[in-house]
Design a protein around this motif. Structure first.
Motif, mmCIF file in Angstrom:
data_model
loop_
_atom_site.group_PDB
_atom_site.id
_atom_site.type_symbol
_atom_site.label_atom_id
_atom_site.label_comp_id
_atom_site.label_asym_id
_atom_site.label_seq_id
_atom_site.Cartn_x
_atom_site.Cartn_y
_atom_site.Cartn_z
ATOM 1 N N GLN A 55 0.843 -1.212 0.034
ATOM 2 C CA GLN A 55 -0.126 0.004 0.060
ATOM 3 C C GLN A 55 0.723 1.098 -0.068
ATOM 4 N N ILE A 56 2.216 1.023 0.567
ATOM 5 C CA ILE A 56 2.841 2.286 0.644
ATOM 6 C C ILE A 56 3.416 2.546 -0.782
ATOM 7 N N ASP A 57 3.836 1.346 -1.470
ATOM 8 C CA ASP A 57 4.130 1.629 -2.801
ATOM 9 C C ASP A 57 3.144 1.896 -3.702
ATOM 10 N N ALA A 58 1.814 1.508 -3.737
ATOM 11 C CA ALA A 58 0.777 1.922 -4.341
ATOM 12 C C ALA A 58 0.354 3.387 -4.235
ATOM 13 N N ALA A 59 0.749 3.919 -2.891
ATOM 14 C CA ALA A 59 -0.006 5.349 -2.466
ATOM 15 C C ALA A 59 0.376 6.470 -3.473
ATOM 16 N N ASP A 60 -0.273 7.506 -3.478
ATOM 17 C CA ASP A 60 0.235 8.745 -4.205
ATOM 18 C C ASP A 60 0.980 9.298 -3.224
ATOM 19 N N PHE A 61 0.617 9.271 -1.803
ATOM 20 C CA PHE A 61 1.456 9.981 -0.687
ATOM 21 C C PHE A 61 1.185 9.225 0.316
ATOM 22 N N VAL A 62 1.533 9.280 1.736
ATOM 23 C CA VAL A 62 1.624 8.838 2.794
ATOM 24 C C VAL A 62 1.304 9.829 3.904
ATOM 25 N N ILE A 63 0.511 9.646 4.875
ATOM 26 C CA ILE A 63 0.095 10.534 5.827
ATOM 27 C C ILE A 63 0.503 9.435 7.141
ATOM 28 N N ALA A 64 1.545 9.821 8.244
ATOM 29 C CA ALA A 64 1.692 9.237 9.311
ATOM 30 C C ALA A 64 1.657 10.054 10.602
ATOM 31 N N ASP A 65 1.250 9.325 11.509
ATOM 32 C CA ASP A 65 1.037 9.869 13.004
ATOM 33 C C ASP A 65 1.902 9.410 13.680
ATOM 34 N N MET A 66 2.850 10.348 14.043
ATOM 35 C CA MET A 66 4.149 9.740 14.903
ATOM 36 C C MET A 66 3.888 9.956 16.303
ATOM 37 N N THR A 67 2.791 10.150 16.819
ATOM 38 C CA THR A 67 2.744 10.411 18.277
ATOM 39 C C THR A 67 2.726 9.186 18.886
ATOM 40 N N GLY A 68 3.691 9.253 19.966
ATOM 41 C CA GLY A 68 4.228 8.256 20.942
ATOM 42 C C GLY A 68 5.391 7.575 20.438
ATOM 43 N N ARG A 69 5.775 7.990 19.414
ATOM 44 C CA ARG A 69 7.000 7.380 18.942
ATOM 45 C C ARG A 69 6.993 5.687 18.584
ATOM 46 N N ASN A 70 5.794 5.435 17.992
ATOM 47 C CA ASN A 70 5.395 3.966 17.693
ATOM 48 C C ASN A 70 6.432 3.365 16.777
ATOM 49 N N PRO A 71 7.172 2.253 17.483
ATOM 50 C CA PRO A 71 8.352 1.852 16.493
ATOM 51 C C PRO A 71 7.851 1.174 14.955
ATOM 52 N N ASN A 72 6.696 0.680 15.123
ATOM 53 C CA ASN A 72 5.991 0.066 13.780
ATOM 54 C C ASN A 72 5.903 1.306 12.777
ATOM 55 N N VAL A 73 5.193 2.345 13.482
ATOM 56 C CA VAL A 73 5.074 3.543 12.365
ATOM 57 C C VAL A 73 6.356 4.195 12.060
ATOM 58 N N PHE A 74 7.330 4.033 12.748
ATOM 59 C CA PHE A 74 8.713 4.746 12.410
ATOM 60 C C PHE A 74 9.205 3.749 11.293
ATOM 61 N N TYR A 75 9.306 2.707 11.471
ATOM 62 C CA TYR A 75 9.932 1.666 10.707
ATOM 63 C C TYR A 75 9.105 1.743 9.244
ATOM 64 N N GLU A 76 7.773 1.914 9.210
ATOM 65 C CA GLU A 76 7.190 1.930 7.817
ATOM 66 C C GLU A 76 7.312 3.427 7.346
ATOM 67 N N VAL A 77 7.434 4.493 7.984
ATOM 68 C CA VAL A 77 7.776 5.687 7.381
ATOM 69 C C VAL A 77 9.192 5.645 6.854
ATOM 70 N N GLY A 78 10.118 5.137 7.577
ATOM 71 C CA GLY A 78 11.502 4.842 6.845
ATOM 72 C C GLY A 78 11.346 3.982 5.527
ATOM 73 N N TYR A 79 10.455 2.994 5.566
ATOM 74 C CA TYR A 79 10.337 2.255 4.356
ATOM 75 C C TYR A 79 9.768 3.365 3.306
ATOM 76 N N ALA A 80 9.014 4.235 3.745
ATOM 77 C CA ALA A 80 8.336 5.010 2.568
ATOM 78 C C ALA A 80 9.268 6.233 2.169
ATOM 79 N N HIS A 81 10.124 6.631 3.058
ATOM 80 C CA HIS A 81 11.028 7.454 2.509
ATOM 81 C C HIS A 81 12.125 7.039 1.662
ATOM 82 N N ALA A 82 12.645 5.749 2.077
ATOM 83 C CA ALA A 82 13.685 5.038 1.200
ATOM 84 C C ALA A 82 13.179 4.828 -0.274
ATOM 85 N N HIS A 83 11.537 4.733 -0.301
ATOM 86 C CA HIS A 83 10.990 4.579 -1.687
ATOM 87 C C HIS A 83 10.666 5.761 -2.352
#
Length: 282
Positions: A55-83
């Motif tokens: 879904q990150i690959d298919a998305a036109d853009f990504v909206i991510a809530d970083m509140t609480g520094r959730n490690p899964n969200v951080f990892y997924e945002v890193g994947y989105a930035h890398a791509h």
């Protein structure tokens, strides 16, 4: 039929975020003509992690809530930035955005859904226009990283910032030939590239702004290709000769303008810059 842009939403799987998602993010996206979905709303056969990547690959853009520094969200945002995905980060507190990610676009809403809706409307409209530019422009320019330190003497404090900029061709055609690249900043900045000082002079875009010449990483970019520009910027933040107080830390907030001269015209991009520079503790 016109296909609406797709925004994939990353956030913790927690009931406390449901209203933020439904009443804030998804409601605003719908008003802006965008389809926004979280992975838990979808039906799929692969593993949830595989689905998130798809879904990150298919998305036109990504909206991510970083509140609480959730490690899964951080990892997924890193994947989105890398791509190379367009990403907007949301947070209830500025402390949830690490210093090395503050140069990425982010919205602070302080737990208020109304504040989120107000700020996110403008942000989604920007994401839509930026996505359209990427589809047609030969160049996509992104600030990949900006990290700095503070150099202090008895008499002055100087910010030293290492900046990495990616220039990519996300279109389906070969880019025009690059003639020159300039970085535009406020007065007081100097830049070097590969140990050599960058020539600089008065900007032709904005008054009281300086432009710095940088070498292009490549003269042309085929579809899918990218290049990297690394520069080191310096700016004196304070001087005792001017009566300034020397601090141990300074915040740098603003933007730089990247200007690419080509055989088909000039491409410009504003890149947000936000970081703190501190003196090394040794």
């Amino acid at each position: 039929m016109t296909v609406k842009p797709f925004a994939f939403v990353l956030m913790p799987f927690d009931d406390t975020f449901d209203d933020i998602y439904k009443l804030g993010i998804q409601a605003v996206a719908t008003e802006c003509g965008v389809v926004a979905e979280r992975v838990d709303e979808q039906t799929f056969s692969e593993t949830i992690l595989e689905r998130i990547y798809r879904q990150i690959d298919a998305a036109d853009f990504v909206i991510a809530d970083m509140t609480g520094r959730n490690p899964n969200v951080f990892y997924e945002v890193g994947y989105a930035h890398a791509h190379g995905k367009l990403c907007t980060l949301l947070t209830q507190s500025a402390d949830d955005i690490p210093f090395d990610m503050k140069h990425h676009r982010h919205v602070i809403y302080n737990g208020s859904i109304q504040t989120l809706k107000s700020k996110l409307t403008a942000e989604i409209n920007w994401l839509k226009s930026e996505r359209e530019k990427q589809k047609t422009n030969a160049f996509s320019i992104e600030l990949k990283s900006a990290n700095g330190i503070l150099e202090k003497t008895k008499y002055s404090a100087t910010a030293v910032v290492d900046i990495v900029i990616y220039i990519a061709n996300k279109s389906k055609r070969k880019s025009p030939e690059i003639d020159a690249i300039y970085i535009h900043t406020a007065k007081g900045w100097t830049f070097s590239q590969s140990g050599e000082d960058c020539a600089h002079g008065q900007s032709e875009l904005v008054k009281k702004v300086i432009r710095h010449f940088v070498k292009a990483p490549i003269t042309k970019l085929s579809p899918g290709m990218w290049g990297q520009i690394k520069v080191k910027g310096k700016r004196q933040m304070a001087s005792t000769w001017k009566g300034d107080e020397l601090k141990d830390s300074y915040d740098l907030t603003g933007y730089i303008i990247i200007e690419v001269y080509t055989s088909e015209g000039t491409f410009t991009e504003n890149l947000d810059l936000s970081l703190s520079v501190d003196e090394l503790p040794f």
